[in-house]
Design an enzyme around this catalytic site. Sequence first.
Site, PDB file in Angstrom:
ATOM      1  N   THR A 211      12.797 -11.996   0.489  1.00 33.12           N
ATOM      2  CA  THR A 211      11.487 -11.675   0.063  1.00 33.12           C
ATOM      3  C   THR A 211      10.517 -10.735   0.703  1.00 33.12           C
ATOM      4  OG1 THR A 211      11.725 -14.044  -0.819  1.00 33.12           O
ATOM      5  CG2 THR A 211       9.597 -13.169  -0.989  1.00 33.12           C
TER       6      THR A 211
ATOM      7  N   HIS B 247      11.730  -7.414  -0.178  1.00 30.07           N
ATOM      8  CA  HIS B 247      11.141  -6.982  -1.528  1.00 30.07           C
ATOM      9  C   HIS B 247       9.670  -6.578  -1.523  1.00 30.07           C
ATOM     10  CE1 HIS B 247      14.770  -7.874  -3.763  1.00 30.07           C
ATOM     11  NE2 HIS B 247      14.744  -9.189  -3.676  1.00 30.07           N
TER      12      HIS B 247
END
Length: 337
Positions: free
Chosen positions: A39, A42
């Site tokens: 994450t 990202h």
Amino acid sequence: MTATRYEGNKKISVVEGCKKAPKANEVTVEIAYSGICGTDLHIFHGVMDERVGKPHIMGHECSGVIEAVGSDVSGLSIGDKVVVRPLDPCGACYACQHGMSHICYNLNFMGVDTDGSMQSYWTVPASTIHKIPQDMDLKNAALVEPVAVAVHDVNRSGLKAGDKAVVIGGGPIGILVALVAKSFGADVVISEINPFRLGFAKDLGIDTVNPTEKDLVTYVNTWTDGVGADVCFEVSGSKPGAMVMTEVVKTRGKVVLVGIYGQPAEVNLKQMWLREVELIGARVYEDIDYDLAIDLVAKNDYSFDKLITKVAPLEELQDILDGMDTDQQGMKVLVKC
Ligand SMILES: [Zn+2]
Ligand SMILES: [Zn+2]
């Protein structure tokens, strides 16, 4: 006090002096280590710019020591070794009112929706704190959050000792799901195509199959005498993973969906109907998952610590993230905060 901030466009800045005093129901944690998650990558790549404010302090997999305690907080003291369960639910929605606050309709996932742990001090609600054994290694403790993800996935599956489980995807979470499933007494195989990850899983004593070399359904049928696996964990978030997940489980077997699908994917629903397969979503973790994860990581009977492939100082976060784009030979990178 040092903090790192995502400024957009793959840029990380390092800033000094922004320590926040705890409010009445908060504590301040001196962060020891913070793990880098997919994450976070990202966010770094700008994929989540619509959700993440800028500048933004990333990080949600951390360990540390309590440095200050708010006036209304009980049961926590300065000096306690802790981990943070980075979920801040609204308390008012249907999920919160029915014992499922971990998947609150208005969930604040700390480190994504609000600032996180990639700083030397993080001030958080006391309700997010779990104490860990005082002799626990703080490096290993930074693995509790991803291990809790795996514990939640396995708990959702109802896996029992002696069951056979297929894990599709051999990244950090896939490997942790396999290790936690083994700790429950299951036989496990990981399906993965990346040679580094296949080797990594094998070194941890996990059986593997490469579906580009051997058809996964045929492999599982041979392994289970034509019956099918009891549980399949789809961790890859890939289209081939979604397509095959219903085809490797037995009658009334369970498929646990762990991977995140940004786009709809094709699923073999005929096989699901034919075998009365159950499809179960699994997202983050509950209190009880954290407690078991702390126990598993503290005992370390399943070598969770081997997942830590690199530890580097917070000030080097920019270089670390740049490096992760080119070097795929790592598993879990910890930042020393
Ligand atoms: Zn994560
Ligand atoms: Zn809620």
